[in-house]
Scaffold this motif. Structure first.
Motif, PDB file in Angstrom:
ATOM      1  N   LEU B 365     -40.031 -36.428 101.298  1.00 64.68           N
ATOM      2  CA  LEU B 365     -40.414 -37.646 100.574  1.00 64.68           C
ATOM      3  C   LEU B 365     -40.964 -38.730 101.491  1.00 64.68           C
ATOM      4  O   LEU B 365     -41.863 -39.472 101.098  1.00 64.68           O
ATOM      5  N   THR B 366     -40.413 -38.846 102.695  1.00 64.09           N
ATOM      6  CA  THR B 366     -40.859 -39.938 103.559  1.00 64.09           C
ATOM      7  C   THR B 366     -42.315 -39.750 103.961  1.00 64.09           C
ATOM      8  O   THR B 366     -42.997 -40.706 104.301  1.00 64.09           O
ATOM      9  N   THR B 368     -44.680 -37.873 101.889  1.00 65.00           N
ATOM     10  CA  THR B 368     -45.550 -37.924 100.719  1.00 65.00           C
ATOM     11  C   THR B 368     -45.454 -39.257  99.979  1.00 65.00           C
ATOM     12  O   THR B 368     -46.443 -39.757  99.472  1.00 65.00           O
ATOM     13  N   HIS B 369     -44.277 -39.807  99.863  1.00 68.60           N
ATOM     14  CA  HIS B 369     -44.081 -41.076  99.155  1.00 68.60           C
ATOM     15  C   HIS B 369     -43.272 -42.014 100.042  1.00 68.60           C
ATOM     16  O   HIS B 369     -42.064 -42.183  99.817  1.00 68.60           O
ATOM     17  N   PRO B 370     -43.937 -42.617 101.043  1.00 65.81           N
ATOM     18  CA  PRO B 370     -43.165 -43.379 102.047  1.00 65.81           C
ATOM     19  C   PRO B 370     -42.280 -44.478 101.438  1.00 65.81           C
ATOM     20  O   PRO B 370     -41.124 -44.623 101.853  1.00 65.81           O
ATOM     21  N   TRP B 371     -42.782 -45.200 100.460  1.00 66.32           N
ATOM     22  CA  TRP B 371     -41.983 -46.311  99.912  1.00 66.32           C
ATOM     23  C   TRP B 371     -40.723 -45.790  99.250  1.00 66.32           C
ATOM     24  O   TRP B 371     -39.613 -46.236  99.545  1.00 66.32           O
ATOM     25  N   LEU B 372     -40.925 -44.811  98.333  1.00 69.95           N
ATOM     26  CA  LEU B 372     -39.765 -44.249  97.639  1.00 69.95           C
ATOM     27  C   LEU B 372     -38.834 -43.564  98.622  1.00 69.95           C
ATOM     28  O   LEU B 372     -37.611 -43.720  98.576  1.00 69.95           O
ATOM     29  N   ASN B 430     -32.586 -32.817 103.413  1.00 68.58           N
ATOM     30  CA  ASN B 430     -33.433 -31.915 102.627  1.00 68.58           C
ATOM     31  C   ASN B 430     -34.490 -32.675 101.852  1.00 68.58           C
ATOM     32  O   ASN B 430     -35.629 -32.246 101.745  1.00 68.58           O
ATOM     33  N   VAL B 431     -34.062 -33.787 101.278  1.00 68.77           N
ATOM     34  CA  VAL B 431     -34.916 -34.453 100.304  1.00 68.77           C
ATOM     35  C   VAL B 431     -35.964 -35.324 100.989  1.00 68.77           C
ATOM     36  O   VAL B 431     -37.132 -35.319 100.619  1.00 68.77           O
ATOM     37  N   ALA B 432     -35.536 -36.072 102.002  1.00 68.77           N
ATOM     38  CA  ALA B 432     -36.417 -37.097 102.548  1.00 68.77           C
ATOM     39  C   ALA B 432     -37.280 -36.585 103.692  1.00 68.77           C
ATOM     40  O   ALA B 432     -38.380 -37.085 103.905  1.00 68.77           O
TER      41      ALA B 432
END
Lengths: 231, 480
Positions: B365-366, B368-372, B430-432
């Motif tokens: 996520l960090t 592909t979607h840095p803000w989220l 895993n997620v970020a």
């Protein structure tokens, strides 16, 4: 708020007590009867009886406490719980095609033993704890706690959503019994109305479950299969 | 004086707005009105700091509830902003229809009303009714997607919540019975300020029994361990704004109700100390939830279990009692509420973008979607209790005060916190980070609520303003 009637109670104390106990004890007895009902129809009939006994009990409390607003609670118990809800559930059971035997989690004998244990437990606790309170209220509370615990037991031992609701409603009857036994308690009528709304929602909920979503069964265990996660 | 009464505004605005929202069919306007109404409620709640009304039969504003009212209206406001961008996506995805949203917005306001009423109520019967309304509205919102899972979650929540509410009523009746010989019959016997003033004369045995029922009843709503079964399902299957409100506010409201009764017991010297019971339940919830975190595959369930864990810590803190632990508990309630709702804001958008809540399908996520992604990272770092964020302060206070007083109890406390930290970081990794997994379409998200919350949590972790500290201290003393 409520004018007390010491002279009346002193005069007819024994009789007033006996009737109040008879009705509250009757409620416990009917709760125990629920435990061994195997068929849904029979369970609903016993619940209607439960609500009827509650009606008499509340009306009697209204009479001896000289609290006319409690008659409203009694009327709600009679019309809503003893007539409307059982009839609605009756029809629902037919429409859902589940008027078959209820499977109970444990055997009937074991459940009955547990039930008696709970009644004994609540009597012991309540009588010990409330030794200072006035005798009418304390025995009323002991009965009420028994009804509440037996209602919980019905909910635990049944897997079927309809019979769980019946268990919950009998639990709630115990609460109404406790609330009316607590002399001069405010909000009793409001609370019984709030509970009726809650129950109406539950019953409508069961109906929507089936009608809208076409579940094959209202068996809560079957619903478990749909959970997204195993844990 | 009667020109502007914040209490009336806080209660009436949500009710009136709910009625209007039920009539508005355009969901864009519904969402805007929802935001506006929660904002008005928040601003008027702030006016309570300036002037408090005198406690009446039904309403009380005192040190204990004033900050919860402000917090509750604030999180209600930020969540409504998040909700506006969240539901827009849900409509595009075809998961919700405008009719559903009409219902959803109206229910959101009814829920705000019920929670404010529960916090403001001076009457324990009224408080009970308000919590019942709050339960009912959340049940309906949890089931709003009408999937099998959502309905099952709603049903489970309904049944368990109703039983909890029933037990709490029995406890309330017992409190009235205990108060009646002292306070007299009638409505005075349920007015909290009257009860608190005379609690030392109540029959202690009856009060003890009442507290057991209240602890089990409201404890179900708090999500304490043996009674928590509804909580993960309700969080995972409902719309994410509701998960944020459930974790951030409703759990707090139920806990607040419990605290009110704890004060009654603390005022009565002959009654049992409620502490050991709460310590036991708190530790059980903490330990249980910390280990359960490892087995979660669904991201919303993960943070639902984290809520159980934190409620366990808070209940433990109040169970320990004393100025320092109570201070920690209050601070933790506030911080958890802000952090957990911020996390759900992020998770809500993430699961919308990825089209799934499965942890194994979300990654990187960090990148592909840095803000989220980074918002989520900061949120998880905060919730895990690392410095310099606010939860570290409260956990540090709690752990040190526990070590000083009951070293043996501090061991399971620290163990639970560390085990949970490990699980959260494992999943966060895993997620970020790592390889991006799942769709990478840009998110149409509103980042303001999330970063506003996180900024507040960070500020509280670095510097707690003196008036806040004074307030926490005075309430901590009140709680005994």
């Amino acid at each position: 708020m409520t004018p007390t009637m010491p002279q009346t109670i002193a005069m007819t104390g024994g009789f007033v007590f006996d009737v109040a106990h008879l009705l509250a004890g009757g409620l416990v007895l009917v709760s125990l009867m629920m435990l061994y009902q195997r068929r849904l129809y029979a369970l609903l009939n016993v619940f209607a009886l439960h609500a009827l006994v509650l009606t008499f009990s509340v009306a009697w409390q209204a009479y001896i406490q000289d609290a006319p607003h409690l008659y409203i609670t009694a009327a709600i118990a009679l019309v809503f719980k003893a007539i409307v809800i059982p009839l609605a559930l009756h029809r629902m059971i037919v429409q859902l095609g589940i008027h078959r035997e209820i499977e109970t989690a444990g055997g009937v004998g074991l459940t009955m033993l547990l039930g008696m244990g709970l009644v004994a437990l609540s009597t012991v606790i309540m009588l010990k704890v409330t030794s200072e309170a006035d005798p009418l209220a304390r025995e009323d509370l002991a009965f009420a706690l028994s009804v509440v615990l037996l209602g919980l037991l019905v909910m635990v031992t049944r897997r079927n959503a309809v019979s769980q609701v019946v268990g919950f409603m009998s639990l709630e009857n115990g609460l109404v019994l406790a609330a009316t036994g607590a002399k001069g308690m405010p909000f009793v009528v409001e609370i019984s109305v709030a509970f009726s709304i809650l129950i109406a929602f539950i019953v409508i909920g069961i109906f929507l479950f089936r009608i809208r979503e076409r579940f094959d069964t209202v068996d809560v265990q079957a619903l478990d299969r749909f959970r997204g996660e195993m844990s | 004086m009667s020109a502007f009464d914040p209490v009336t505004v806080i209660l009436l605005v949500p009710l009136v707005t709910a009625a209007i929202l039920a009539l508005i069919s355009d969901y864009h306007w519904g969402a805007r009105l929802n935001v506006a109404a929660t904002f008005v409620a928040f601003v008027s709640a702030c006016f309570l700091f300036a002037a408090r009304p005198e406690p009446g039969d039904y309403i009380v504003i005192d040190d204990l509830n004033i900050v919860f009212i402000v917090l509750s209206t604030f999180v209600g406001f930020t969540t409504s902003i998040f909700s506006a961008s969240y539901i827009a996506h849900e409509v595009e995805a075809g998961k919700l229809t405008p009719t559903h949203l009409r219902f959803y917005h109206a229910m959101y306001q009814v829920l705000m009303f019920a929670m404010n009423l529960a916090l403001i109520a001076n009457n324990i019967g009224l408080m009970w009714v308000a919590i019942e309304i709050a339960t009912l509205t959340t049940v309906m919102m949890v089931g709003i997607y009408r999937t099998h899972e959502a309905l099952e979650a709603a049903w489970k929540y309904f049944i368990l919540g109703s039983v909890g509410i029933g037990l709490a009523l029995f406890g309330t009746i017992l409190v009235y019975m205990a108060a009646r010989p002292v306070v007299g019959e009638g409505s005075d016997g349920m007015v909290w300020t009257v009860l608190a003033g005379q609690a030392q004369h109540f029959d202690p045995a009856l009060l003890n029994l009442a507290f057991v029922f209240l602890l089990l009843g409201y404890g179900t709503k708090v999500g304490l361990a043996p009674l928590h079964a509804w909580l993960p399902d309700a969080h995972a299957e409902g719309p994410t704004p509701i998960s944020a409100v459930l974790s951030g506010l409703l759990l707090n409201v139920a806990l607040y109700a419990l605290l009110r009764f704890k004060i009654l017991l603390a005022a009565n010297p002959a009654a049992i100390a409620p502490g050991p019971l709460m310590v036991a339940l708190g530790l059980l919830s903490l330990t249980f939830a910390a280990y359960m975190l490892y087995r979660r595959r669904d991201i919303k369930r993960l943070f639902a279990y984290s809520s159980i864990e934190h409620m366990g810590i808070i209940v433990f803190a109040f169970g320990m009692g004393g100025p320092l632990a109570n201070f920690a508990g209050l601070l933790h309630m506030t911080m958890h509420s802000l952090t957990k709702s911020a996390i759900f804001f992020s998770v809500g958008h993430v699961s919308q973008v990825k089209g799934t809540q499965k942890i194994s399908d979300i990654g990187g996520l960090t990148v592909t979607h840095p803000w989220l992604g980074w918002g989520l990272v900061v949120g998880v770092v905060a919730i895990a209790g690392l410095p310099p964020l606010g939860i570290f302060t409260s956990e540090f206070l709690l752990v040190t005060s526990t070590f000083a007083r009951q070293p043996l109890l501090a061991i399971p406390l620290v163990a639970g916190i560390l085990v949970a930290l490990g699980a959260l970081f494992l999943r966060l990794g895993n997620v970020a980070f790592g390889e991006p997994r799942g769709p990478v379409a840009p998110a149409k998200a509103s980042y303001v609520p999330m970063f506003l919350h996180l900024a507040l949590v960070l500020t509280a972790g670095i510097y707690l303003p003196a008036p806040m500290v004074a307030w926490f201290q005075s309430v901590a003393k009140l709680l005994g």
